[in-house]
Enzyme design. Structure first.
Site, PDB file in Angstrom:
ATOM      1  CB  SER A 130      21.985 -34.218  98.056  1.00  6.80           C
ATOM      2  OG  SER A 130      21.953 -35.494  97.445  1.00  6.80           O
ATOM      3  CE  LYS A 133      19.530 -34.656  94.150  1.00 10.45           C
ATOM      4  NZ  LYS A 133      20.444 -35.357  95.061  1.00 10.45           N
ATOM      5  CB  SER A 190      17.429 -35.722  98.172  1.00  5.78           C
ATOM      6  OG  SER A 190      18.740 -35.352  97.833  1.00  5.78           O
ATOM      7  CE  LYS A 292      18.251 -31.899  98.166  1.00  7.78           C
ATOM      8  NZ  LYS A 292      18.699 -32.838  99.217  1.00  7.78           N
TER       9      LYS A 292
END
Length: 459
Positions: A130, A133, A190, A292
């Site tokens: 993730s 992202k 997320s 993140k």
């Protein structure tokens, strides 16, 4: 947070051979150097396709072997440590020691200067999960800054977003949600559903948005990154490196600071469901400013994070890949930040546009031109280094002739410490000098001839 379920070996093999991916020729002898300047992984895997379920959404139930998701790097991609020299390497003579982390790869960067403080396996390809992202958010921020979309824009949630598995912000298909809420859903929760919704809104489809992601990777100089999905769910040829993700984090921080506050948000509530940020560093480290997380069973837990201490000019970006848990990756990142803030400092030795010298100009309307630096000379140094021990040497071009344009390179500044070069920067003209009249130019040519003749005889 993306998740993977292990299926049978038969399914894994089927997933492997159902892909039409064309991989670059791998090499086990990849050089330990920077990637070739014209090599970009983002241009090498154009046929890579994400596995889809019956609803056209990314299929989280298909097991993509790590060797398919992260193909071996060809020689031109450089080696695992093929990145610019780190501060740790540069200052070994000053007794600087490297940090030790329980992670497969890491890097620590000062975002103000782009200088790399420390790293290990920073050019090793890994599944980004993730943290993918971050590229999604960078492109969305770009569109916001350009006025193509706005935070208040209402976006229709497509069914394919709802059908996408993994972590989610619990969007309802057919409903409308603001871009601002989607951003928070991507960063805090997320949400794969939020990521798919944003990608479809900006580009019309996930595949089109993936193309934008890979084009942006090339633009930012991310040599060893290729995206196949918009959110980081496992897919063939979907990989990045600590160095590339650090570079992306640096651009997110510097290029669109007006949106960076979203990355420090600890909680977000949507549809009466309140979820905490997966980035536990925000809850355990007072200087954390955001970014993140990402995890897969194959790659472990990873985090791209940032930190800023009061009264300290450094803005640090850390990437820690391949740890055992969310708590572990937060702890390892905190340790990396503590190392950077404790053992290094940032100093501006010279300001931009400050006159450092004045040099003669032949045949100009003015006799001299002022020379200086186009941008501030800012360095990251070990805390133990006294700036007085740094030596600065200025070298100038011979026979500077008019016309001279402002910003034109006319020399070089070199900063050394104990005889070792620490930094070089071009010296540029701080003002323009127009050509003089024809008599001035003729006299200048004659004078320059005799000047150089005498100089060649040591007179």
């Amino acid at each position: 947070m993306t998740t993977i379920k292990q299926l049978s070996l038969a399914v894994a093999i089927a997933a492997l051979f159902s892909s039409s991916t064309v991989f670059a020729t791998p090499s086990n002898d990849a050089a330990n150097t920077m990637p070739n300047s014209d090599y970009y992984a983002a241009t090498q895997y154009k046929e890579a396709k994400a596995p889809l379920n019956n609803f056209g959404a990314i299929d989280v139930k298909v097991n993509i072997p790590e060797s398919v998701q992260v193909p071996p790097a060809p020689v031109e991609a450089g080696g695992a440590n093929g990145i610019p020299e780190t501060m740790v390497q540069k200052w070994t003579q000053a007794g600087v020691f490297p940090p030790s982390l329980k992670a497969r790869a890491f890097i620590l960067i000062d975002a103000n200067t782009g200088q790399i403080i420390a790293s290990n396996n920073a050019n090793m390809r890994m599944a980004p999960a993730s943290t993918t992202k971050l590229m999604l958010m960078y492109i969305v921020e770009q569109k916001l800054a350009d006025g193509v979309i706005s935070l208040d824009s209402k976006v229709l949630v497509p069914e394919v977003a709802w059908r996408t598995g993994g972590s989610r912000m619990f969007l309802k298909p057919g409903s409308y949600v603001s871009v601002k809420d989607l951003i928070q859903g991507v960063i805090v929760e997320s949400g794969n559903d939020a990521a798919v919704t944003l990608a479809n809104y900006v580009a019309g489809s996930q595949s089109s948005f993936v193309s934008m992601m890979n084009a942006t990777a090339v633009k930012l100089g991310m040599h060893n990154t290729h995206f196949t999905t918009v959110m980081g769910l496992p897919a063939p040829a979907h990989f990045s490196t600590a160095y590339d993700l650090g570079l992306l984090g640096e651009h997110i921080m510097n290029d669109y600071p007006q949106y960076f506050h979203f990355f420090s948000q600890k909680y977000f509530e949507y549809n009466n469901i309140r979820q905490p940020n997966f980035n536990r560093l925000l809850f355990t480290y007072q200087y954390a400013t955001g970014m993140k997380t990402g995890s897969t069973e194959a790659a472990g837990y990873s985090l791209v994070s940032s930190a800023k201490m009061p009264d300290n000019p450094m803005n640090l970006v850390a990437v820690v890949l391949g740890t055992q848990s969310l708590n572990d990756v937060a702890a390892q990142s905190k340790g990396l930040f503590n190392y950077g803030f404790r053992f290094f400092k940032q100093d501006t030795l010279y300001k931009a546009d400050s006159k450092l010298s004045e040099q003669h100009v032949w045949g100009g309307q003015q006799d001299n031109v002022s020379l200086g630096l186009e941008k501030p000379l800012t360095l990251v140094l070990p805390s133990s280094i006294d700036e007085k021990d740094l030596l600065t040497n200025l070298q100038f071009d011979h026979d500077i002739k008019a016309p001279v344009d402002k910003g034109e390179k006319l020399g070089e500044m070199t900063v050394t410490y104990n005889g070792k070069v620490i930094k070089t920067e071009p010296l540029v003209a701080l003002n323009s000098v127009q050509q003089g009249g024809w008599l001035t130019r003729i006299w200048a040519s004659i004078s320059m001839y005799f000047h150089n003749l005498l100089a060649s005889h040591g007179l």
